[in-house]
Design a protein around this motif. Sequence first.
Motif, mmCIF file in Angstrom:
data_model
loop_
_atom_site.group_PDB
_atom_site.id
_atom_site.type_symbol
_atom_site.label_atom_id
_atom_site.label_comp_id
_atom_site.label_asym_id
_atom_site.label_seq_id
_atom_site.Cartn_x
_atom_site.Cartn_y
_atom_site.Cartn_z
ATOM 1 N N ARG A 2 0.182 1.705 23.209
ATOM 2 C CA ARG A 2 -0.589 1.493 21.985
ATOM 3 C C ARG A 2 0.058 0.484 21.032
ATOM 4 N NH1 ARG A 2 -0.870 7.447 19.848
ATOM 5 N NH2 ARG A 2 -2.653 6.514 18.773
ATOM 6 N N HIS B 149 -7.928 8.231 20.234
ATOM 7 C CA HIS B 149 -6.723 7.454 20.525
ATOM 8 C C HIS B 149 -6.863 6.018 20.038
ATOM 9 C CE1 HIS B 149 -3.988 4.982 22.990
ATOM 10 N NE2 HIS B 149 -3.195 6.036 22.964
ATOM 11 N N GLU B 150 -8.017 5.415 20.293
ATOM 12 C CA GLU B 150 -8.200 4.024 19.883
ATOM 13 C C GLU B 150 -8.241 3.898 18.365
ATOM 14 O OE1 GLU B 150 -9.111 -0.203 20.629
ATOM 15 O OE2 GLU B 150 -8.014 1.416 21.628
ATOM 16 N N THR C 103 -4.778 4.366 16.934
ATOM 17 C CA THR C 103 -3.971 3.195 17.277
ATOM 18 C C THR C 103 -4.322 2.015 16.385
ATOM 19 O OG1 THR C 103 -3.726 3.882 19.582
ATOM 20 C CG2 THR C 103 -3.401 1.549 19.097
#
Length: 337
Positions: A213, A300-301, A304
Amino acid sequence: MTDTPAVPDAPAYSVVIPTIGRPCLADCLRALAAADGRPPEEVFVVDDRPDPAAELPLEAAGGLRGRVRTLRSGGRGPAAARNTGWRAVGTPWTVFLDDDVQVLPDWARLLAEDLTAAGPTTGGVQGRLTVPLPEDRRPTDWERGTAGLEQAAWATADMAYRTAALADVGGFDERFRRAFREDADLALRVLAAGWSLRRGRRTTRHPVRPADRWVSVRAQRGNADDVLMTRLHGRDWWTRAEAPRGRLPRHVLVTAAALAASACALAGRRRAAVGAGLLWTLGTAEFAMARIGPGPRTRHEITTMLGTSVLIPPLAVAHWIDGLLHHRGAVPMGGRP
């Protein structure tokens, strides 16, 4: 490798593949060996690991294994590795491939057509890159960045140069220690030397490499290379190299707002600190949303993008300033300090 007839009188070529021993090298060699048409006279795999330990997967070259030569460049970066490779080439053309690409089955046949069609002043012929993206979701920020290679000019992921043109300009500038801008620098010097560059018909697949990431944070080191490009080629190099300008001017403003907020708070200027802090917040939020919007928007994206959008502006500026200091005396290759 099949026995498809080669283009009559097609120029001989050699392939140079710099590597740091990544597993994808096996896929690269396997695809190259399976390509129809005239094979390379030699394949130079340039091992750029500072202290090579594990063996490279050269057996993946299959029928090309007898033409594969291994060279070492001592961990000095991809520019130095490619120089090590092309200086050992004895054919009229040198084709650079990255170790994370896979040529398509018709690549060798179309390469022969590309090289045969090249005029005497053609110094290089670029291959077309295709980046496969997920079909069941939107691409991540990293995947979209990799997909930008499809539009990149003169990318050495698949770039054929006339060996004489490389010798004419001295090859790659080894002051570019990362896989960033060294290809644009070479292309501009080849053009300045009177050669022409064109795009060919062959196509190479460039899969998206796995990445953690923080990959976008580490990529900010390229801002120092942009400074070197400006020192060597002038402020209009972006246009001539067909390179996107990026967000550095916005990063400078956002970082300045953060510094101003801190300075004003320490000086007891509360209203000014709040105003500067608001500018930093708005700038950071705009950057994060510009990256989140086109993506898959998974947890998660999103996390990040939020975290890295805070870190990227000051790091981009820091690397840019480092480049200004480190490259303040840089002159073009062959020039005088």
